[in-house]
Each structure stands twice: as structure tokens, then as C-alpha cells.
Scaffold this motif. Structure first.
Motif, PDB file in Angstrom:
ATOM      1  N   GLY A   1      56.246  11.270  30.409  1.00  0.00           N
ATOM      2  CA  GLY A   1      55.592  10.962  31.669  1.00  0.00           C
ATOM      3  C   GLY A   1      55.997  11.928  32.771  1.00  0.00           C
TER       4      GLY A   1
ATOM      5  N   ARG B   1      62.591   9.784  37.009  1.00  0.00           N
ATOM      6  CA  ARG B   1      61.307   9.489  36.385  1.00  0.00           C
ATOM      7  C   ARG B   1      60.446   8.678  37.346  1.00  0.00           C
TER       8      ARG B   1
ATOM      9  N   VAL C   1      57.587   6.185  37.036  1.00  0.00           N
ATOM     10  CA  VAL C   1      56.905   5.343  36.050  1.00  0.00           C
ATOM     11  C   VAL C   1      55.653   4.745  36.682  1.00  0.00           C
ATOM     12  N   GLU C   2      54.523   4.924  36.037  1.00  0.00           N
ATOM     13  CA  GLU C   2      53.247   4.518  36.627  1.00  0.00           C
ATOM     14  C   GLU C   2      53.205   3.043  37.047  1.00  0.00           C
TER      15      GLU C   2
ATOM     16  N   GLN D   1      58.295  13.153  36.150  1.00  0.00           N
ATOM     17  CA  GLN D   1      59.603  13.072  36.790  1.00  0.00           C
ATOM     18  C   GLN D   1      59.707  14.163  37.856  1.00  0.00           C
TER      19      GLN D   1
ATOM     20  N   ASP E   1      55.584   1.068  37.878  1.00  0.00           N
ATOM     21  CA  ASP E   1      56.471   0.896  39.035  1.00  0.00           C
ATOM     22  C   ASP E   1      55.807   1.396  40.306  1.00  0.00           C
TER      23      ASP E   1
END
Length: 242
Positions: free
Chosen positions: A77, A40, A42-43, A79, A45
């Protein structure tokens, strides 16, 4: 990953936008093992990692999704795409035909001095990586070789098709021995420079078939679980509707 992110923040490639640099780093990370299939993205991050805004991250993710490297789904989201064995096989079967055609067209059109010079330069650049193992720099040299080949062929649709293949994902699963790969590149290049269209196509197709053979031997663990049988194939009624 911190070192790579620092390089991006420092603007080591000023001609690239921030989103372009993120795209490049994610693809580089696939080859270096910093990003893996199924991971994934993650925005928040990514914003911290690259020191950029949410808008820049979203632009980069859209680019990666358009290139088939990332999938974006509601509630989950983004990935890294994780191909099933069947999906990888479908892509490679189509790539075999397309690379073969690209090599044939290049051989037919290599007589132009300007075209020939550009292709030779790409071949020499790729040859400089022989015996040095995998690296992202090698990947870029290989991509330049294919770009020079498709440009030599002069068929914009073939060039667009080659760019659209999700080779980044397949190559992280399947890595034939370096010696075999470079022998294939040399064979393709020699046939193209000799203007031998038949031999060029055969060499291009043979190169991709090596990956198809490796696909059959790869363990199930590197692939995503198989989805519904033949997803995306239209039935007769859908085909008639266009």
C-alpha cells in the motif's frame, strides 16, 4: 489528528476538493509531527479519519505519490516516503542549482511593475513570520515566496522543477535555525529587487547549501537505510536507447 480531520470534514476551505484537503493535511501533518517518514497510510483508517469514500482517499494518495511525498507499492500500500541520506543529498544538490537559477532569472526580470509588486507582497508575507518559529502557515508563506520568485523569472520549466522537489520530506529532517533562514530570504529578496542577478543566484545557492551542511551533521537514525548505489542512473546502453 482528530481536530485536523474535523476541520477537513467541516469544509473550512470550500474551494478545495476533499482529496485536495487530505493532501494538504498530510503535508501539514509532516511539519506538525502527526505523520512521519516511513508511516503507512492505510485506506480504511484514512476513510474514517477524514470521513470520505475510498475513491477520494485513493485520489489523494495518487496526488501525494505524484508529488513524491508518498510511495505506493504492491501488497504494502501507501507510506510516507523515507529518504536515505544519499537521496536527500542528491535532491538538495539539484535544488541548489535550480533555486540559484530561479533567483538569477527573477533578478533579471523584476523590472516589470506587476511582477515586482507580486514579489514584494510575497516577501512581506514571509517576513511576517520572522521570529515566530516553524508552523504550516510559515511553510505556505515560504512556498508563496518561491512561487513569486519563479513566476518573476518567467521560465515555466524552472517553476515546474521547483514545485517537483520533495522539499516537504527534506525539511522535516533538516530545520536550520529560523534566524539563518530569514537572513537568507532577505538576502535573496534584496538582490532580486536590486536586479543583481549574480548576487541573487549566489544567495539562493548559499541558502540551500546550509541544508546540505546540516545534512552531513544529521544522525543516521532520521534517514532510511541506504539502498543500491546510485539507483536509477542509466548505463551507457540504456542511455543510448533513450
Amino acid at each position: 489528528m482528530t481536530g485536523q480531520a474535523a476541520d477537513i470534514r467541516s469544509g473550512d476551505r470550500p474551494r478545495l476538493s476533499s482529496s485536495d484537503q487530505i493532501v494538504r493535511d498530510v503535508v501539514r501533518g509532516l511539519y506538525e509531527g502527526r505523520f512521519v517518514a516511513g508511516q503507512r497510510l492505510v485506506e480504511p483508517d484514512l476513510m474514517r479519519l477524514y470521513g470520505v469514500s475510498r475513491g477520494t482517499v485513493r485520489e489523494a494518495l495518487k496526488r501525494l505519490a505524484a508529488e513524491g511525498v508518498v510511495s505506493i507499492t504492491a501488497f504494502r500500500g501507501a507510506q510516507i516516503r523515507h529518504l536515505s541520506r544519499a537521496e536527500a543529498r542528491d535532491l538538495l544538490q539539484l535544488l541548489e542549482v535550480t533555486i540559484g537559477l530561479a533567483a538569477r532569472l527573477a533578478a533579471q526580470n523584476i523590472a516589470s511593475p506587476r511582477t515586482r509588486e507580486a514579489f514584494i507582497a510575497a516577501c512581506e508575507n514571509l517576513s511576517s513570520f520572522a521570529g515566530r518559529g516553524d508552523s504550516f502557515d510559515f511553510v505556505q508563506a515560504r512556498n508563496r515566496f518561491y512561487r513569486a520568485m519563479t513566476r518573476a523569472g518567467g521560465n515555466a520549466e524552472v517553476a515546474r522543477a521547483v514545485r517537483g522537489f520533495r522539499v516537504h520530506l527534506i525539511r522535516t529532517y533538516l530545520r536550520p535555525p529560523v534566524e539563518e533562514r530569514f537572513a537568507d530570504y532577505r538576502e535573496m529578496a534584496e538582490a532580486i529587487l536590486n536586479g543583481d542577478a549574480e548576487a541573487a543566484e549566489a544567495a539562493g545557492r548559499r541558502h540551500i547549501r546550509r541544508s546540505l551542511d546540516a545534512l552531513d551533521d544529521a544522525p543516521d537514525s532520521v534517514f532510511a537505510p541506504a539502498g543500491p548505489a546510485q539507483p536509477g542512473i542509466l548505463d551507457d546502453e540504456e542511455f543510448d536507447r533513450g
